[in-house]
Motif scaffolding. Structure first.
Motif, PDB file in Angstrom:
ATOM      1  N   ILE A  85     -33.385   6.215  16.656  1.00 18.73           N
ATOM      2  CA  ILE A  85     -34.721   6.737  16.952  1.00 18.73           C
ATOM      3  C   ILE A  85     -35.711   6.240  15.912  1.00 18.73           C
ATOM      4  CG2 ILE A  85     -36.122   8.826  17.111  1.00 18.73           C
ATOM      5  CD1 ILE A  85     -33.710  10.262  18.241  1.00 18.73           C
ATOM      6  N   ALA A  86     -36.792   5.627  16.372  1.00 17.09           N
ATOM      7  CA  ALA A  86     -37.841   5.148  15.474  1.00 17.09           C
ATOM      8  C   ALA A  86     -38.827   6.260  15.142  1.00 17.09           C
ATOM      9  CB  ALA A  86     -38.569   3.961  16.099  1.00 17.09           C
ATOM     10  N   THR A  87     -39.242   7.001  16.149  1.00 21.70           N
ATOM     11  CA  THR A  87     -40.200   8.083  15.917  1.00 21.70           C
ATOM     12  C   THR A  87     -40.230   9.025  17.109  1.00 21.70           C
ATOM     13  OG1 THR A  87     -42.491   8.589  15.301  1.00 21.70           O
ATOM     14  CG2 THR A  87     -42.165   6.848  16.910  1.00 21.70           C
ATOM     15  N   LEU A  88     -40.715  10.226  16.871  1.00 17.41           N
ATOM     16  CA  LEU A  88     -41.013  11.198  17.918  1.00 17.41           C
ATOM     17  C   LEU A  88     -42.507  11.477  17.835  1.00 17.41           C
ATOM     18  CD1 LEU A  88     -37.938  12.875  16.770  1.00 17.41           C
ATOM     19  CD2 LEU A  88     -38.332  13.194  19.207  1.00 17.41           C
ATOM     20  N   ARG A  89     -43.215  11.243  18.929  1.00 22.54           N
ATOM     21  CA  ARG A  89     -44.662  11.381  18.864  1.00 22.54           C
ATOM     22  C   ARG A  89     -45.172  12.312  19.954  1.00 22.54           C
ATOM     23  NH1 ARG A  89     -46.505   5.308  20.868  1.00 22.54           N
ATOM     24  NH2 ARG A  89     -46.048   5.578  23.103  1.00 22.54           N
ATOM     25  N   TYR A 112     -50.593  13.303  24.892  1.00 26.55           N
ATOM     26  CA  TYR A 112     -50.703  14.087  26.122  1.00 26.55           C
ATOM     27  C   TYR A 112     -49.327  14.402  26.687  1.00 26.55           C
ATOM     28  CZ  TYR A 112     -55.699  13.158  26.001  1.00 26.55           C
ATOM     29  OH  TYR A 112     -57.011  13.110  25.611  1.00 26.55           O
ATOM     30  N   SER A 113     -48.290  13.782  26.116  1.00 29.35           N
ATOM     31  CA  SER A 113     -46.902  14.114  26.429  1.00 29.35           C
ATOM     32  C   SER A 113     -46.089  13.912  25.158  1.00 29.35           C
ATOM     33  CB  SER A 113     -46.357  13.236  27.568  1.00 29.35           C
ATOM     34  OG  SER A 113     -46.336  11.868  27.171  1.00 29.35           O
ATOM     35  N   ASN A 114     -44.926  14.531  25.106  1.00 28.26           N
ATOM     36  CA  ASN A 114     -44.023  14.366  23.974  1.00 28.26           C
ATOM     37  C   ASN A 114     -43.014  13.270  24.302  1.00 28.26           C
ATOM     38  OD1 ASN A 114     -45.054  16.441  22.220  1.00 28.26           O
ATOM     39  ND2 ASN A 114     -44.158  17.944  23.607  1.00 28.26           N
ATOM     40  N   GLU A 115     -42.860  12.310  23.390  1.00 28.13           N
ATOM     41  CA  GLU A 115     -42.039  11.134  23.658  1.00 28.13           C
ATOM     42  C   GLU A 115     -41.165  10.806  22.449  1.00 28.13           C
ATOM     43  OE1 GLU A 115     -45.372   8.808  26.418  1.00 28.13           O
ATOM     44  OE2 GLU A 115     -45.204   8.377  24.266  1.00 28.13           O
ATOM     45  N   VAL A 116     -40.065  10.131  22.720  1.00 23.85           N
ATOM     46  CA  VAL A 116     -39.206   9.599  21.673  1.00 23.85           C
ATOM     47  C   VAL A 116     -39.145   8.085  21.841  1.00 23.85           C
ATOM     48  CG1 VAL A 116     -37.158  10.079  23.086  1.00 23.85           C
ATOM     49  CG2 VAL A 116     -36.892   9.618  20.651  1.00 23.85           C
ATOM     50  N   LEU A 117     -39.330   7.355  20.758  1.00 24.74           N
ATOM     51  CA  LEU A 117     -39.289   5.889  20.773  1.00 24.74           C
ATOM     52  C   LEU A 117     -38.071   5.434  19.977  1.00 24.74           C
ATOM     53  CD1 LEU A 117     -42.381   6.544  21.334  1.00 24.74           C
ATOM     54  CD2 LEU A 117     -42.826   4.251  20.441  1.00 24.74           C
ATOM     55  N   THR A 118     -37.336   4.480  20.534  1.00 22.57           N
ATOM     56  CA  THR A 118     -36.141   3.970  19.869  1.00 22.57           C
ATOM     57  C   THR A 118     -36.500   2.757  19.013  1.00 22.57           C
ATOM     58  OG1 THR A 118     -35.504   2.417  21.609  1.00 22.57           O
ATOM     59  CG2 THR A 118     -34.810   4.709  21.870  1.00 22.57           C
ATOM     60  N   THR A 119     -35.558   2.353  18.193  1.00 14.72           N
ATOM     61  CA  THR A 119     -35.775   1.196  17.321  1.00 14.72           C
ATOM     62  C   THR A 119     -35.856  -0.106  18.110  1.00 14.72           C
ATOM     63  OG1 THR A 119     -33.369   1.106  16.993  1.00 14.72           O
ATOM     64  CG2 THR A 119     -34.663   2.277  15.339  1.00 14.72           C
ATOM     65  N   THR A 120     -35.401  -0.089  19.364  1.00 10.46           N
ATOM     66  CA  THR A 120     -35.479  -1.285  20.205  1.00 10.46           C
ATOM     67  C   THR A 120     -36.761  -1.333  21.034  1.00 10.46           C
ATOM     68  OG1 THR A 120     -34.265  -0.174  21.988  1.00 10.46           O
ATOM     69  CG2 THR A 120     -32.980  -1.416  20.370  1.00 10.46           C
ATOM     70  N   PRO A 144     -28.170   3.769  22.054  1.00 10.74           N
ATOM     71  CA  PRO A 144     -28.588   4.702  23.111  1.00 10.74           C
ATOM     72  C   PRO A 144     -27.757   4.508  24.372  1.00 10.74           C
ATOM     73  CG  PRO A 144     -30.492   3.633  22.105  1.00 10.74           C
ATOM     74  CD  PRO A 144     -29.278   2.912  21.588  1.00 10.74           C
ATOM     75  N   ALA A 145     -27.544   5.591  25.099  1.00  9.56           N
ATOM     76  CA  ALA A 145     -26.797   5.548  26.359  1.00  9.56           C
ATOM     77  C   ALA A 145     -27.601   6.286  27.423  1.00  9.56           C
ATOM     78  CB  ALA A 145     -25.417   6.182  26.194  1.00  9.56           C
ATOM     79  N   VAL A 146     -27.680   5.693  28.601  1.00  5.14           N
ATOM     80  CA  VAL A 146     -28.454   6.266  29.710  1.00  5.14           C
ATOM     81  C   VAL A 146     -27.529   6.497  30.903  1.00  5.14           C
ATOM     82  CG1 VAL A 146     -30.381   5.937  31.299  1.00  5.14           C
ATOM     83  CG2 VAL A 146     -30.545   5.089  28.938  1.00  5.14           C
ATOM     84  N   ARG A 147     -27.579   7.692  31.465  1.00  2.37           N
ATOM     85  CA  ARG A 147     -26.801   7.996  32.666  1.00  2.37           C
ATOM     86  C   ARG A 147     -27.747   8.528  33.737  1.00  2.37           C
ATOM     87  NH1 ARG A 147     -24.531  12.050  35.538  1.00  2.37           N
ATOM     88  NH2 ARG A 147     -25.452  13.651  34.189  1.00  2.37           N
TER      89      ARG A 147
END
Length: 214
Positions: free
Chosen positions: A99-103, A106-114, A188-191
């Protein structure tokens, strides 16, 4: 009795317990919509004539999974190793190191290092809550009373914030605390939530067929 010379090992507690973040308002709204849809749909199935019962069943098959997906299903789970984001149509597992950051905007988002970005559906942004918290802070500053006229509050406590912003602050703290842990590394893993997508798609197809032949 167990032999003291050969004691039976008790089941170990989970090493890391999840903290769960959800939207009570979203869940309550979803339950009300499901109750209303069930009432109208069952009534149409029982009392309807011709193709009406089939249209009602197809509509329920389409709508119920979507209502569940956008109201009851969203949740965010966090422990010492990773963040797990359960959104309407997929579940994303993110080790803290990815995880790079949580910002918050107008919405809450998580950004990954990729560079990938995922919205946190379970933690909605409340502009009304932010305005209310800001109003309390300004009133406290104007009056010189750090409790804002509420003597039961700790004057040394941090300024009040909306529930969503408090949740994001907690997640940022966990990310900073555990990002360097060896157990928090990984990809990260996505299902995809096929249990939501499949019945909803089947309902849409069935509804389209019934409307086409009507």
């Amino acid at each position: 009795m167990s032999d003291p010379q050969n004691p039976v090992a008790e089941p170990a507690e989970p090493a890391y317990k999840d903290r769960c973040f959800r939207s009570p308002a979203g869940i309550a709204g979803g339950v009300l919509l499901l109750a209303l849809g069930a009432w109208l749909g069952i009534d149409a199935v029982i009392r309807g004539e011709g193709r009406t019962p089939w249209l009602a069943l197809a509509g329920l098959l389409l709508a119920v999974p979507l209502v569940v997906a956008f109201t009851v299903r969203p949740a965010v789970y966090a422990n010492d190793e990773r963040l797990r984001v359960r959104n309407p149509f997929r579940t994303v597992t993110l080790p803290w190191a990815s995880i790079a950051t949580l910002r918050s905007g107008y919405s809450n988002e998580v950004l990954t290092t990729t560079g990938a970005k995922f919205q946190l559906w379970a933690i909605p942004v409340s502009l009304r809550g932010r305005k209310k918290a800001a109003r309390r802070q300004s009133q406290a500053a104007a009056s010189g009373d750090p409790t804002g006229g509420r003597p039961f509050l700790d004057p040394h406590a941090p300024p009040p914030r909306s529930t969503g912003d408090q949740s994001m602050d907690e997640l940022r703290g966990l990310a900073e605390q555990h990002a360097a842990d060896e157990s928090a590394k990984g990809e990260p893993a996505v299902r995809w939530a096929y249990e939501i997508i499949a019945p909803s798609a089947a309902g849409a197809v069935l509804l389209a067929v019934l409307l086409a032949v009507t």
